[in-house]
Design a protein around this motif. Structure first.
Motif, PDB file in Angstrom:
ATOM      1  N   ALA A  21       0.854  -1.195   0.000  1.00  0.00           N
ATOM      2  CA  ALA A  21       0.000   0.000   0.000  1.00  0.00           C
ATOM      3  C   ALA A  21       0.883   1.236   0.000  1.00  0.00           C
ATOM      4  CB  ALA A  21      -0.905   0.008   1.231  1.00  0.00           C
ATOM      5  N   LEU A  22       0.330   2.331  -0.492  1.00  0.00           N
ATOM      6  CA  LEU A  22       0.938   3.647  -0.341  1.00  0.00           C
ATOM      7  C   LEU A  22       0.209   4.350   0.793  1.00  0.00           C
ATOM      8  CD1 LEU A  22       1.410   4.693  -4.064  1.00  0.00           C
ATOM      9  CD2 LEU A  22       3.116   3.805  -2.460  1.00  0.00           C
ATOM     10  N   THR A  23       0.906   5.194   1.516  1.00  0.00           N
ATOM     11  CA  THR A  23       0.329   5.840   2.684  1.00  0.00           C
ATOM     12  C   THR A  23       0.425   7.357   2.567  1.00  0.00           C
ATOM     13  OG1 THR A  23       2.413   5.789   3.922  1.00  0.00           O
ATOM     14  CG2 THR A  23       0.940   3.876   4.155  1.00  0.00           C
ATOM     15  N   ALA A  24      -0.363   8.029   3.376  1.00  0.00           N
ATOM     16  CA  ALA A  24      -0.316   9.487   3.461  1.00  0.00           C
ATOM     17  C   ALA A  24      -0.606   9.886   4.905  1.00  0.00           C
ATOM     18  CB  ALA A  24      -1.334  10.120   2.520  1.00  0.00           C
ATOM     19  N   LEU A  81      -9.036   9.371  -4.948  1.00  0.00           N
ATOM     20  CA  LEU A  81      -8.028   8.495  -5.542  1.00  0.00           C
ATOM     21  C   LEU A  81      -8.044   7.089  -4.951  1.00  0.00           C
ATOM     22  CD1 LEU A  81      -5.116  11.071  -5.750  1.00  0.00           C
ATOM     23  CD2 LEU A  81      -6.425  10.129  -7.673  1.00  0.00           C
ATOM     24  N   GLY A  82      -8.909   6.857  -3.959  1.00  0.00           N
ATOM     25  CA  GLY A  82      -9.048   5.520  -3.388  1.00  0.00           C
ATOM     26  C   GLY A  82      -8.386   5.325  -2.040  1.00  0.00           C
ATOM     27  N   VAL A 104      -4.105  12.570  10.177  1.00  0.00           N
ATOM     28  CA  VAL A 104      -5.011  11.538   9.682  1.00  0.00           C
ATOM     29  C   VAL A 104      -4.144  10.643   8.806  1.00  0.00           C
ATOM     30  CG1 VAL A 104      -7.028  11.022   8.262  1.00  0.00           C
ATOM     31  CG2 VAL A 104      -7.002  13.090   9.663  1.00  0.00           C
ATOM     32  N   TYR A 105      -4.148   9.345   9.092  1.00  0.00           N
ATOM     33  CA  TYR A 105      -3.358   8.393   8.320  1.00  0.00           C
ATOM     34  C   TYR A 105      -4.269   7.720   7.297  1.00  0.00           C
ATOM     35  CZ  TYR A 105      -0.152   9.161  12.169  1.00  0.00           C
ATOM     36  OH  TYR A 105       0.658   9.749  13.104  1.00  0.00           O
ATOM     37  N   LEU A 106      -3.760   7.619   6.082  1.00  0.00           N
ATOM     38  CA  LEU A 106      -4.527   7.030   4.988  1.00  0.00           C
ATOM     39  C   LEU A 106      -3.673   6.000   4.270  1.00  0.00           C
ATOM     40  CD1 LEU A 106      -5.285  10.581   4.017  1.00  0.00           C
ATOM     41  CD2 LEU A 106      -7.199   9.065   4.372  1.00  0.00           C
ATOM     42  N   ALA A 107      -4.340   5.078   3.573  1.00  0.00           N
ATOM     43  CA  ALA A 107      -3.616   4.074   2.788  1.00  0.00           C
ATOM     44  C   ALA A 107      -4.376   3.778   1.507  1.00  0.00           C
ATOM     45  CB  ALA A 107      -3.422   2.795   3.592  1.00  0.00           C
ATOM     46  N   LEU A 108      -3.619   3.496   0.467  1.00  0.00           N
ATOM     47  CA  LEU A 108      -4.158   3.060  -0.820  1.00  0.00           C
ATOM     48  C   LEU A 108      -3.551   1.694  -1.105  1.00  0.00           C
ATOM     49  CD1 LEU A 108      -5.696   3.685  -3.489  1.00  0.00           C
ATOM     50  CD2 LEU A 108      -3.494   4.525  -4.380  1.00  0.00           C
ATOM     51  N   PRO A 109      -4.364   0.631  -1.041  1.00  0.00           N
ATOM     52  CA  PRO A 109      -3.819  -0.702  -1.296  1.00  0.00           C
ATOM     53  C   PRO A 109      -3.333  -0.850  -2.738  1.00  0.00           C
ATOM     54  CG  PRO A 109      -6.042  -0.819  -0.344  1.00  0.00           C
ATOM     55  CD  PRO A 109      -5.786   0.607  -0.710  1.00  0.00           C
TER      56      PRO A 109
END
Length: 171
Positions: free
Chosen positions: A120-123, A139-140, A161-166
């Motif tokens: 995954a990519l994270t933000a 963007l998902g 806020v932590y986010l992830a894109l699998p």
């Protein structure tokens, strides 16, 4: 050297001649409102930042300058992974609201997944940055958690806020 061309942008590696354009972004208080540091107070600070981008190893980074040919080839920001798997981006406020960050990220995300074997990519986004949270959701990216007082920017604590894109499924 990787160059990605989109309908309106050229996404390319940083070079020393980007200094003035990048400083226009990194010294702008509105652009830096949700960044992890205060606005750059002098060009030497931006020079150091740019030098670190240029020196970044391709084994763990995939960061691009965002160049806008319609603005005379001006660099209007940067986007990508300073350190994989975390994605980040910043544009000069004069170019907000035109879909340029989305256009850049839509090109960069598949490129990063193709280059790196990450799940995954994270933000990490300041919760007050509603525009970035909306963009990443489109963007998902999905929220994976929140934390308080994660960044000391100047003399103010900011939250995350932590986010992830699998990684997209193959096929």
């Amino acid at each position: 050297m990787t160059v990605i061309v989109t309908p309106r942008l050229i996404l390319r590696r940083a070079r020393p001649s980007d200094l003035d354009d990048l400083h226009a972004v990194m010294s702008h208080p509105e652009a830096m409102r949700y960044w992890s540091t205060p606005p750059h107070g002098d060009i030497a600070q931006t020079r150091d930042f740019l030098a670190a981008m240029i020196a970044g190893t391709p084994d763990d980074s995939d960061d691009f300058m965002v160049e806008l040919p319609a603005a005379g080839g001006r660099v209007i920001g940067k986007a990508g992974c300073w350190r994989v798997p975390e994605i980040g981006y910043i544009l000069h406020p004069d170019f907000w609201g035109r879909g340029l960050a989305r256009e850049a990220l839509e090109a960069i995300l598949p490129h990063v997944f193709a280059r790196f074997p990450v799940d995954a990519l994270t933000a990490d986004v300041d919760p007050r940055n509603a525009a970035s949270l909306r963009l990443l959701a489109r963007l998902g990216f999905r929220e994976t958690g929140r934390a308080e007082r994660t960044w000391l920017v100047g003399d103010a604590w900011c939250d995350s806020v932590y986010l992830a894109l699998p990684r997209p499924a193959a096929g």
